[in-house]
Design a protein around this motif. Structure first.
Motif, mmCIF file in Angstrom:
data_model
loop_
_atom_site.group_PDB
_atom_site.id
_atom_site.type_symbol
_atom_site.label_atom_id
_atom_site.label_comp_id
_atom_site.label_asym_id
_atom_site.label_seq_id
_atom_site.Cartn_x
_atom_site.Cartn_y
_atom_site.Cartn_z
ATOM 1 N N ALA A 287 70.272 -25.269 26.925
ATOM 2 C CA ALA A 287 69.305 -24.208 26.641
ATOM 3 C C ALA A 287 67.875 -24.695 26.831
ATOM 4 C CB ALA A 287 69.494 -23.689 25.223
ATOM 5 N N LYS A 288 67.589 -25.937 26.426
ATOM 6 C CA LYS A 288 66.239 -26.459 26.555
ATOM 7 C C LYS A 288 65.821 -26.574 28.024
ATOM 8 C CE LYS A 288 63.288 -30.326 25.218
ATOM 9 N NZ LYS A 288 63.208 -31.618 24.496
ATOM 10 N N GLN A 289 66.733 -27.108 28.846
ATOM 11 C CA GLN A 289 66.430 -27.270 30.272
ATOM 12 C C GLN A 289 66.178 -25.913 30.942
ATOM 13 O OE1 GLN A 289 65.909 -30.172 31.600
ATOM 14 N NE2 GLN A 289 65.495 -29.398 33.675
ATOM 15 N N ARG A 290 67.053 -24.980 30.606
ATOM 16 C CA ARG A 290 66.874 -23.639 31.167
ATOM 17 C C ARG A 290 65.593 -22.982 30.651
ATOM 18 N NH1 ARG A 290 72.304 -20.695 29.728
ATOM 19 N NH2 ARG A 290 71.153 -18.925 30.666
ATOM 20 N N GLY A 291 65.284 -23.254 29.389
ATOM 21 C CA GLY A 291 64.053 -22.704 28.828
ATOM 22 C C GLY A 291 62.815 -23.259 29.521
ATOM 23 N N LEU A 292 62.846 -24.573 29.824
ATOM 24 C CA LEU A 292 61.710 -25.186 30.529
ATOM 25 C C LEU A 292 61.564 -24.599 31.941
ATOM 26 C CD1 LEU A 292 62.107 -28.924 29.423
ATOM 27 C CD2 LEU A 292 60.417 -27.253 28.624
ATOM 28 N N GLN A 293 62.672 -24.358 32.619
ATOM 29 C CA GLN A 293 62.615 -23.749 33.950
ATOM 30 C C GLN A 293 62.041 -22.321 33.875
ATOM 31 O OE1 GLN A 293 63.230 -25.185 36.863
ATOM 32 N NE2 GLN A 293 63.753 -27.142 35.865
ATOM 33 N N ALA A 294 62.437 -21.612 32.845
ATOM 34 C CA ALA A 294 61.913 -20.256 32.678
ATOM 35 C C ALA A 294 60.411 -20.277 32.389
ATOM 36 C CB ALA A 294 62.648 -19.544 31.548
ATOM 37 N N MET A 295 59.979 -21.278 31.633
ATOM 38 C CA MET A 295 58.552 -21.395 31.372
ATOM 39 C C MET A 295 57.778 -21.715 32.639
ATOM 40 S SD MET A 295 58.497 -23.390 27.689
ATOM 41 C CE MET A 295 56.728 -23.331 27.595
ATOM 42 N N LYS A 296 58.357 -22.551 33.517
ATOM 43 C CA LYS A 296 57.700 -22.851 34.807
ATOM 44 C C LYS A 296 57.582 -21.578 35.652
ATOM 45 C CE LYS A 296 59.147 -27.685 35.067
ATOM 46 N NZ LYS A 296 59.933 -28.699 35.832
ATOM 47 N N ARG A 297 58.665 -20.796 35.670
ATOM 48 C CA ARG A 297 58.611 -19.542 36.431
ATOM 49 C C ARG A 297 57.543 -18.611 35.858
ATOM 50 N NH1 ARG A 297 64.198 -19.685 35.966
ATOM 51 N NH2 ARG A 297 64.150 -17.895 34.527
ATOM 52 N N LYS A 298 57.467 -18.566 34.536
ATOM 53 C CA LYS A 298 56.470 -17.698 33.901
ATOM 54 C C LYS A 298 55.054 -18.130 34.281
ATOM 55 C CE LYS A 298 54.799 -16.141 29.391
ATOM 56 N NZ LYS A 298 54.941 -16.270 27.929
ATOM 57 N N LYS A 299 54.797 -19.451 34.263
ATOM 58 C CA LYS A 299 53.483 -19.951 34.649
ATOM 59 C C LYS A 299 53.178 -19.617 36.102
ATOM 60 C CE LYS A 299 52.307 -21.916 30.753
ATOM 61 N NZ LYS A 299 51.150 -21.432 29.969
ATOM 62 N N MET A 300 54.193 -19.750 36.957
ATOM 63 C CA MET A 300 54.000 -19.439 38.373
ATOM 64 C C MET A 300 53.673 -17.944 38.554
ATOM 65 S SD MET A 300 56.702 -19.854 41.513
ATOM 66 C CE MET A 300 57.751 -18.591 40.777
ATOM 67 N N ALA B 168 60.811 -13.188 31.906
ATOM 68 C CA ALA B 168 60.883 -14.634 31.671
ATOM 69 C C ALA B 168 60.553 -14.972 30.228
ATOM 70 C CB ALA B 168 59.936 -15.358 32.626
ATOM 71 N N ASP B 169 59.623 -14.260 29.645
ATOM 72 C CA ASP B 169 59.257 -14.519 28.249
ATOM 73 C C ASP B 169 60.427 -14.206 27.315
ATOM 74 O OD1 ASP B 169 57.031 -15.116 26.287
ATOM 75 O OD2 ASP B 169 57.616 -13.104 25.632
ATOM 76 N N HIS B 170 61.126 -13.102 27.580
ATOM 77 C CA HIS B 170 62.298 -12.781 26.769
ATOM 78 C C HIS B 170 63.378 -13.846 26.922
ATOM 79 C CE1 HIS B 170 60.993 -8.943 25.197
ATOM 80 N NE2 HIS B 170 60.698 -8.491 26.420
ATOM 81 N N GLU B 171 63.536 -14.318 28.147
ATOM 82 C CA GLU B 171 64.550 -15.364 28.392
ATOM 83 C C GLU B 171 64.191 -16.637 27.650
ATOM 84 O OE1 GLU B 171 66.593 -17.738 32.187
ATOM 85 O OE2 GLU B 171 65.059 -16.184 32.502
ATOM 86 N N ILE B 172 62.924 -17.018 27.650
ATOM 87 C CA ILE B 172 62.496 -18.239 26.964
ATOM 88 C C ILE B 172 62.750 -18.117 25.464
ATOM 89 C CG2 ILE B 172 60.489 -19.634 26.371
ATOM 90 C CD1 ILE B 172 59.345 -18.890 29.147
ATOM 91 N N ARG B 173 62.436 -16.952 24.884
ATOM 92 C CA ARG B 173 62.640 -16.757 23.450
ATOM 93 C C ARG B 173 64.137 -16.801 23.095
ATOM 94 N NH1 ARG B 173 58.175 -14.831 20.735
ATOM 95 N NH2 ARG B 173 56.407 -14.266 22.047
ATOM 96 N N ALA B 174 64.948 -16.227 23.969
ATOM 97 C CA ALA B 174 66.391 -16.232 23.699
ATOM 98 C C ALA B 174 66.957 -17.647 23.764
ATOM 99 C CB ALA B 174 67.104 -15.317 24.694
ATOM 100 N N LEU B 175 66.498 -18.423 24.760
ATOM 101 C CA LEU B 175 66.985 -19.803 24.872
ATOM 102 C C LEU B 175 66.467 -20.669 23.729
ATOM 103 C CD1 LEU B 175 66.579 -20.286 28.731
ATOM 104 C CD2 LEU B 175 68.715 -20.044 27.469
ATOM 105 N N ALA B 176 65.222 -20.446 23.324
ATOM 106 C CA ALA B 176 64.680 -21.235 22.218
ATOM 107 C C ALA B 176 65.381 -20.899 20.919
ATOM 108 C CB ALA B 176 63.176 -20.977 22.088
ATOM 109 N N ALA B 177 65.894 -19.677 20.776
ATOM 110 C CA ALA B 177 66.596 -19.293 19.554
ATOM 111 C C ALA B 177 67.943 -19.979 19.432
ATOM 112 C CB ALA B 177 66.785 -17.778 19.517
ATOM 113 N N GLN B 178 68.509 -20.407 20.556
ATOM 114 C CA GLN B 178 69.820 -21.079 20.502
ATOM 115 C C GLN B 178 69.717 -22.464 19.876
ATOM 116 O OE1 GLN B 178 71.636 -21.042 24.370
ATOM 117 N NE2 GLN B 178 71.516 -18.776 24.561
#
Length: 230
Positions: free
Chosen positions: A77-90, A60-70
């Motif tokens: 990308a932002k919406q997907r990045g926020l969802q990935a961050m929620k999954r990471k927190k969970m 999830a951390d790699h996914e967040i970094r990749a989406l934030a780089a876009q």
């Protein structure tokens, strides 16, 4: 006809028992409960789950970094990045809970091990106490007292024998002490006279200073040596 129908229709007892297809199998399954896992097995299973969750957190951390780089190039990308961050927190919360559970399981396993060691020590101490009581019961105090008395008697007897042997040796027996004193006094006078004369002569000087026998006092059988003519 009614009699023949009655004969053909089976009674309630003649109906086939189909309960073994349903109820009996379920009861058999309930009769054999599954063995509970040990604390070590539970800890190992929790550790495996923690590793899986950490892998998901890393993904999830790699996914967040990749989406934030876009950036703004991808609107979603932002919406997907926020969802990935929620999954990471969970995942992180689940990991922390599992780590806490694993700590409790390992602590309980440690306490169980300590309890087993304590029980083993208690059993060993009980066995040792029983053995000590048995040995103490078999030991007769009167025999111990008799043994110490025998040893003391043997010691006294050996001491008397040693004293008797020392007295019977006769060291210095039959010697007049007055004669010894007179001889010692004479020796002291001789040593004092020699000291006044300039010291005691050596054994070689004493031999040279001793008077030689004259020619007329030659040994028997020896030939007389004529004197030299001047």
């Amino acid at each position: 006809q009614e009699r023949s129908l009655r004969r053909r229709v089976p009674g309630p007892s003649a109906q086939p028992d189909m309960g073994w297809l349903f109820g009996t199998a379920r009861e058999a399954a309930k009769a054999e409960p599954k063995a509970a896992p040990s604390l070590q097995e539970a800890s190992a299973r929790i550790d495996s789950q923690v590793q899986d969750i950490e892998a998901k957190i890393s993904k999830a951390d790699h996914e967040i970094r990749a989406l934030a780089a876009q950036g703004s190039s991808n609107p979603s990308a932002k919406q997907r990045g926020l969802q990935a961050m929620k999954r990471k927190k969970m995942y992180e919360q689940q990991r922390d809970q599992l780590i806490g559970t694993q700590f409790n399981v390992e602590n309980l396993a440690f306490q169980q091990e300590q309890a087993e060691i304590t029980c083993t020590a208690v059993e060993a101490m009980k066995a040792g106490t029983e053995q000590l009581k048995k040995q103490h019961h078999d030991l007769d105090m009167s025999s111990v007292d008799q043994l110490t008395d025998d040893l003391a008697e043997i010691h006294d007897e050996m001491q008397r024998i040693g004293e008797a042997l020392a007295e019977g040796a006769g060291v210095g027996g039959g010697v007049d002490e007055s004669e010894l004193d007179a001889e010692y006094a004479k020796m002291e006078e001789e040593m004092a006279a020699m000291k006044l004369a300039g010291g005691a002569p050596s054994p070689a000087a004493s031999a040279l200073a001793a008077p030689r026998p004259a020619a007329s006092q030659a040994l028997p059988g020896a030939m007389a040596v004529p004197a030299a003519v001047s």
